[in-house]
Scaffold this motif. Structure first.
Motif, PDB file in Angstrom:
ATOM      1  N   PHE A  79       0.863  -1.182   0.000  1.00  0.00           N
ATOM      2  CA  PHE A  79       0.000   0.000   0.000  1.00  0.00           C
ATOM      3  C   PHE A  79       0.896   1.228   0.000  1.00  0.00           C
ATOM      4  O   PHE A  79       1.602   1.493   0.982  1.00  0.00           O
ATOM      5  N   GLY A  80       0.905   1.977  -1.114  1.00  0.00           N
ATOM      6  CA  GLY A  80       1.818   3.114  -1.208  1.00  0.00           C
ATOM      7  C   GLY A  80       3.248   2.617  -1.212  1.00  0.00           C
ATOM      8  O   GLY A  80       3.635   1.806  -2.058  1.00  0.00           O
ATOM      9  N   ASP A  81       4.022   3.070  -0.242  1.00  0.00           N
ATOM     10  CA  ASP A  81       5.408   2.608  -0.144  1.00  0.00           C
ATOM     11  C   ASP A  81       5.589   1.633   1.020  1.00  0.00           C
ATOM     12  O   ASP A  81       6.706   1.344   1.440  1.00  0.00           O
ATOM     13  N   PRO A  97      -3.541  -9.160  -4.508  1.00  0.00           N
ATOM     14  CA  PRO A  97      -2.095  -9.201  -4.259  1.00  0.00           C
ATOM     15  C   PRO A  97      -1.345  -8.243  -5.184  1.00  0.00           C
ATOM     16  O   PRO A  97      -1.726  -8.048  -6.344  1.00  0.00           O
ATOM     17  N   SER A  98      -0.274  -7.649  -4.669  1.00  0.00           N
ATOM     18  CA  SER A  98       0.628  -6.851  -5.504  1.00  0.00           C
ATOM     19  C   SER A  98       1.592  -7.754  -6.260  1.00  0.00           C
ATOM     20  O   SER A  98       2.096  -7.384  -7.328  1.00  0.00           O
ATOM     21  N   ALA A  99       1.855  -8.935  -5.698  1.00  0.00           N
ATOM     22  CA  ALA A  99       2.748  -9.907  -6.340  1.00  0.00           C
ATOM     23  C   ALA A  99       2.419 -11.282  -5.783  1.00  0.00           C
ATOM     24  O   ALA A  99       1.814 -11.418  -4.726  1.00  0.00           O
TER      25      ALA A  99
END
Length: 314
Positions: A15-17, A57-59
């Protein structure tokens, strides 16, 4: 080897950084209960919600019964996965029966099948259908509301049930009963469960396997006895507590293998009683030995000495 019911491979969410979940790998076998434990902000709820795509998921990859969940539309995926949360999330203006029937109705079940399923689930949770099906949630106790929330999650007979702090709002006595009810029902249905909790005792009591999350990372995954015997990090050890690991192990073991022939005074304890509970009963009742029974049949006795010896085992 058969595919696990749930498999997470390199799952991450940013989320963001900020990485809330980082490169988690987990397998949950069909019919097993995995408890995910960690402090607030450890990423456990985000991990749970990636299984039913409430969070994407981001990855990494999540598979259910070998199939990538990205190949299934989110609303279709969720209809096949039960979801129960803290505070039950019941619709306040719908009756108990209407709340339980939400997903079966979406799936197009006929009225007779829905009614039969509602009554079966109420019976499973020891709630009389005639007394409860037409009540509104406001007329129920907190424990009853939570049981209806779990019944609703199980209504469409999903192979998987996700639970996010389901018993966190209950008082200790009702919470213990709700945990026992869940485990008994899970054994009867064979449902695969992933349950998130911040309570290590609850994780140990309910989980076949326990996954410990710390700052977004999976720091240990093991069965309860192995986790207690060999915590992988100081954080896991802190969650377990420093001075009561022997009692935690005793809570996992049952008296059945300690039964010996011979008489003992007083009311019997049932087979399946934990060593810890049996030792407490022996001490409180001042009995050096307790009779043990199963289904009303006396099996023998268990002695305090045998119970205490279990506390010395690694």
């Amino acid at each position: 080897m058969q595919d696990p019911m749930i498999e997470l491979a390199g799952i991450s969410r940013v989320f963001g950084d900020r990485a809330v979940v980082s490169d988690v790998n987990l397998r949950v076998e069909a019919g097993a209960v995995l408890t995910v434990v960690g402090t607030s902000g450890s990423g456990k709820t985000t991990l749970l919600r990636m299984i039913n795509r409430l969070v994407e998921p981001s990855a990494g990859t999540a598979r259910i019964a070998g199939r990538d969940i990205r190949a299934v539309a989110p609303h279709v995926l969720r209809r096949g996965i039960g979801y129960a949360i803290q505070g039950h999330g019941l619709f306040p203006h719908r009756t108990v029966a209407e709340n339980i029937a939400v997903v079966p109705r979406l799936l197009g079940w006929d009225r007779r099948r829905i009614d039969a399923r509602v009554d079966a689930l109420l019976g499973l949770f020891n709630l009389d259908p005639a007394a409860y099906r037409d009540r509104l949630p406001a007329a129920l106790s907190g424990g009853e509301q939570q049981r209806i929330g779990v019944a609703r999650a199980l209504a469409a007979e999903p192979p998987i049930l996700l639970m996010d702090e389901p018993f966190g709002a209950l008082d200790p006595i009702i919470r213990r009963q709700a945990q026992a009810d869940l485990r008994a029902i899970q054994r009867r249905t064979g449902t695969t469960i992933v349950l998130v909790t911040h309570d290590m005792d609850e994780a140990l009591r309910l989980g076949d396997r326990i996954a410990v999350m710390d700052r977004g990372r999976l720091v240990q995954e093991a069965d309860p006895a192995a986790l207690i015997a060999a915590p992988a990090t100081p954080f896991v050890g802190a969650l377990l507590g420093g001075g009561d690991r022997a009692f935690q192990l005793m809570a996992l073991r049952v008296v059945d293998d300690l039964v010996e022939a011979g008489p003992a005074p007083g009311a019997p304890i049932p087979a399946g009683t934990s060593v810890r509970a049996a030792l407490a009963e022996s001490l409180w009742s001042q009995r050096p030995a307790l009779p043990v029974s199963r289904d009303g049949v006396l099996l023998g006795r268990v002695t305090r000495a045998a119970l205490e010896a279990q506390g010395a085992r690694p």
